[in-house]
Each structure stands twice: as C-alpha cells, then as structure tokens.
Design a protein around this motif. Structure first.
Motif, PDB file in Angstrom:
ATOM      1  N   THR A  10       0.774  -1.237  -0.079  1.00  0.00           N
ATOM      2  CA  THR A  10      -0.027  -0.113   0.034  1.00  0.00           C
ATOM      3  C   THR A  10       0.858   1.392  -0.158  1.00  0.00           C
ATOM      4  O   THR A  10       2.014   1.592   0.648  1.00  0.00           O
ATOM      5  CB  THR A  10      -0.772  -0.023   1.187  1.00  0.00           C
ATOM      6  OG1 THR A  10      -1.600   1.274   1.226  1.00  0.00           O
ATOM      7  CG2 THR A  10      -0.130  -0.124   2.614  1.00  0.00           C
ATOM      8  N   TYR A  37     -10.229   0.810   0.035  1.00  0.00           N
ATOM      9  CA  TYR A  37      -9.751  -0.004   1.139  1.00  0.00           C
ATOM     10  C   TYR A  37     -10.735  -0.771   1.743  1.00  0.00           C
ATOM     11  O   TYR A  37     -10.473  -1.646   2.700  1.00  0.00           O
ATOM     12  CB  TYR A  37      -8.814   0.912   1.702  1.00  0.00           C
ATOM     13  CG  TYR A  37      -7.557   1.104   1.373  1.00  0.00           C
ATOM     14  CD1 TYR A  37      -6.471   0.428   1.665  1.00  0.00           C
ATOM     15  CD2 TYR A  37      -7.306   2.151   0.394  1.00  0.00           C
ATOM     16  CE1 TYR A  37      -5.199   0.673   1.043  1.00  0.00           C
ATOM     17  CE2 TYR A  37      -6.306   2.607  -0.113  1.00  0.00           C
ATOM     18  CZ  TYR A  37      -4.995   1.672   0.282  1.00  0.00           C
ATOM     19  OH  TYR A  37      -3.655   2.103  -0.341  1.00  0.00           O
ATOM     20  N   THR A 188       5.110  -0.997   2.159  1.00  0.00           N
ATOM     21  CA  THR A 188       4.513   0.297   1.862  1.00  0.00           C
ATOM     22  C   THR A 188       5.471   1.193   1.039  1.00  0.00           C
ATOM     23  O   THR A 188       6.610   0.954   0.953  1.00  0.00           O
ATOM     24  CB  THR A 188       4.089   0.996   3.173  1.00  0.00           C
ATOM     25  OG1 THR A 188       5.278   1.626   3.827  1.00  0.00           O
ATOM     26  CG2 THR A 188       3.469  -0.053   4.192  1.00  0.00           C
ATOM     27  N   HIS A 273      -2.528  -0.331  -4.334  1.00  0.00           N
ATOM     28  CA  HIS A 273      -2.832  -1.206  -3.214  1.00  0.00           C
ATOM     29  C   HIS A 273      -2.937  -2.657  -3.561  1.00  0.00           C
ATOM     30  O   HIS A 273      -3.743  -2.888  -4.714  1.00  0.00           O
ATOM     31  CB  HIS A 273      -4.091  -0.701  -2.357  1.00  0.00           C
ATOM     32  CG  HIS A 273      -4.539  -1.784  -1.217  1.00  0.00           C
ATOM     33  ND1 HIS A 273      -3.645  -2.127  -0.394  1.00  0.00           N
ATOM     34  CD2 HIS A 273      -5.728  -2.195  -0.869  1.00  0.00           C
ATOM     35  CE1 HIS A 273      -4.478  -2.925   0.466  1.00  0.00           C
ATOM     36  NE2 HIS A 273      -5.764  -2.936  -0.016  1.00  0.00           N
TER      37      HIS A 273
END
Length: 279
Positions: A10, A37, A188, A273
């Motif tokens: 993400t 999300y 991330t 994501h």
C-alpha cells in the motif's frame, strides 16, 4: 510455529492520514481513496492477524540524516506516533512484539543482513497511515507490529533484488519462531511520484499498473529494475517500491491476488494497493 499468511502492499501518502484525522474522508476528493480499501478492511477483520511486519521508511523523523541505516528493525515494546512538524497523529500507540522482532533480527543477521536494531523510536506516517487504511479509526490497533525500516531517502538505497532476498530471509525467520502466530508482511510506499525539481508531480500510471501486474504474476522481473530505472520511470520517490519487494519475497513463488486498487490522484501521487496470499 509462526506463519506468514498474507502480504499487503500500500501507498502511505501523508495527506491521507491528514484527511482521516480531520474528518475529510467523505469529501469528493478523498472518498474514492478510502472506498478502495473497504474490501481490504473487511478482509483484515476476517483474517485476524496477530502481528504485522510492516516495511516502511522513516521520513527523517526518528533517524534524521545523520544516521541512515540501510535496514533497521524495531525491537521495542511500543512506538508512539511521531510529531512530523504539525503535531503527532491522533492515532493509537503502536504495540510491538519484541520477542518476535528480536528473533527476526538474530535470524537476519545470521543470514548476513546487517540489521540496525532500534530499541526506541517514534513512527511517522510511513507506518501509521497504512494501519489507518487497513484498520480504520480505532481505539487500539488490533495487531502488534514489528517495524522494518528501509533507507530510500538518501543515496545509495539497496537494490530491489537485495530487498527481495531480505523478504526471503524474513520468511525463514518467521517460520522458525516457535510461537503459533498469524503474521502478515506489509510493504508500503510508492507508487510513482516526485516531490521536487522540474518533474515534481510526476505520475507514471503505465509504470504503476505494470508493476502491480508483475508483483502478482512476474515478480522475478521486478528484481531486475535498477535504481536508475526507478528514477527515470517512477520519479525520485518511486524508489519506495523496493519495499514492496520485501513483502513479495516473503510470500514465495506463487500467490493469490485477493484485492487490487489503483487511484489517481491522492495529493501528488497515485495510490496503489494489493492484498496477496501464498498459493
């Protein structure tokens, strides 16, 4: 024994954290980002991980630029949200898992990765924004976290292949931990973006979407992307994507893609994501 059950990739855009904290998530600009999300938040509630090994980069918050380790692991009991210049985010303190963290540190060092061990640090948006995106606004985070930090702020960063191999070593470390734990690995940062210079605001959606495709179907190709390739194609901050390769390397060869989301824009970048499970 402990087991890695899933990987999450993400973006960790700081403006998303600000939108959440200031109650702006229903505004037209931010609503599509948070909606992307929703499926993953439901998936996390069902998955019930015990620990997240969260791969992120410090943004000159706790380590500054005087000391810049290539790889560092947090072994503390807890981590406070950092003040990044406008006050700390109003989110819960992050609870660590020092026993698992110490075991991982030992295993990685034996595996010839020179880890810096951090026994005290505050964590910035690179770590707290992903937690907010996947768990929402909560009184306490539902998982314990092992922070794994990567230098992508000061030249030279590690290669993508080195990060992949760290992910493989991380998987071996987790598998040798004797406690029965459901562990997820999160990578991330990213996607393509540049914050300064003539190309400030760069977003390369073609590169981003190809990266997402290959992360699931052809991850070996991503190991060969060089630092210069990232700079040319994804901007100066696109190098953050090497942190996703630590997550992917930890999952093994074949994966099942459970969720994908890509959205432009969010602040001055795209949001990417993925939720992956070992096949």
């Amino acid at each position: 024994m402990a087991r890695i059950t899933a990987g999450v990739a993400t973006s960790h855009v700081p403006a998303i954290g600000a939108a959440i904290d200031l109650g702006k998530t229903a505004e037209p600009y931010w609503a599509p980002v948070l909606a992307g999300y929703a499926a993953s938040r439901a998936w996390e509630r069902a998955a019930k991980p015990d620990v997240v090994v969260l791969v992120f980069n410090d943004h000159a918050t706790s380590l500054m630029l005087e000391v810049v380790p290539t790889f560092a692991i947090g072994c503390a009991d807890r981590y406070k949200p950092a003040d990044e210049g406008w006050g700390a985010r109003p989110v819960p303190v992050v609870e660590g898992h020092p026993e698992l963290a110490a075991h991982i540190a030992e295993s990685l060092i034996i595996d010839e990765f020179d880890m810096t061990i951090l026994n005290d640090m505050d964590v910035d948006h690179g770590l707290t924004v992903p937690l907010s995106l996947l768990f929402g606004e909560v009184d306490a985070w539902p998982v314990r976290v092992v922070p794994l930090m990567v230098n992508v702020t000061q030249y030279p960063p590690p290669s993508g292949d080195r990060c992949w191999r760290l992910g493989e070593a991380l998987a071996r470390a987790v598998a040798s931990f004797p406690e029965d734990l459901n562990v997820q690995v999160w990578g991330t940062g990213g996607m393509s973006h540049q914050l300064q210079g003539p190309r400030a605001g760069l977003i390369n959606s073609a590169f981003d979407r190809d990266f997402l495709d290959k992360l699931t179907a052809d991850p070996e190709a991503l190991r060969r992307i060089t630092r210069l390739d990232y700079l040319r194609e994804a901007g100066s901050e696109g190098i953050e994507l090497i942190m996703w390769l630590i997550m992917r390397g930890a999952l093994g060869r074949d994966v099942i893609e459970r969720h994908r989301f890509y959205h432009v824009p969010a602040s001055n970048t795209a949001v990417g994501h993925l939720v992956l499970e070992p096949a």
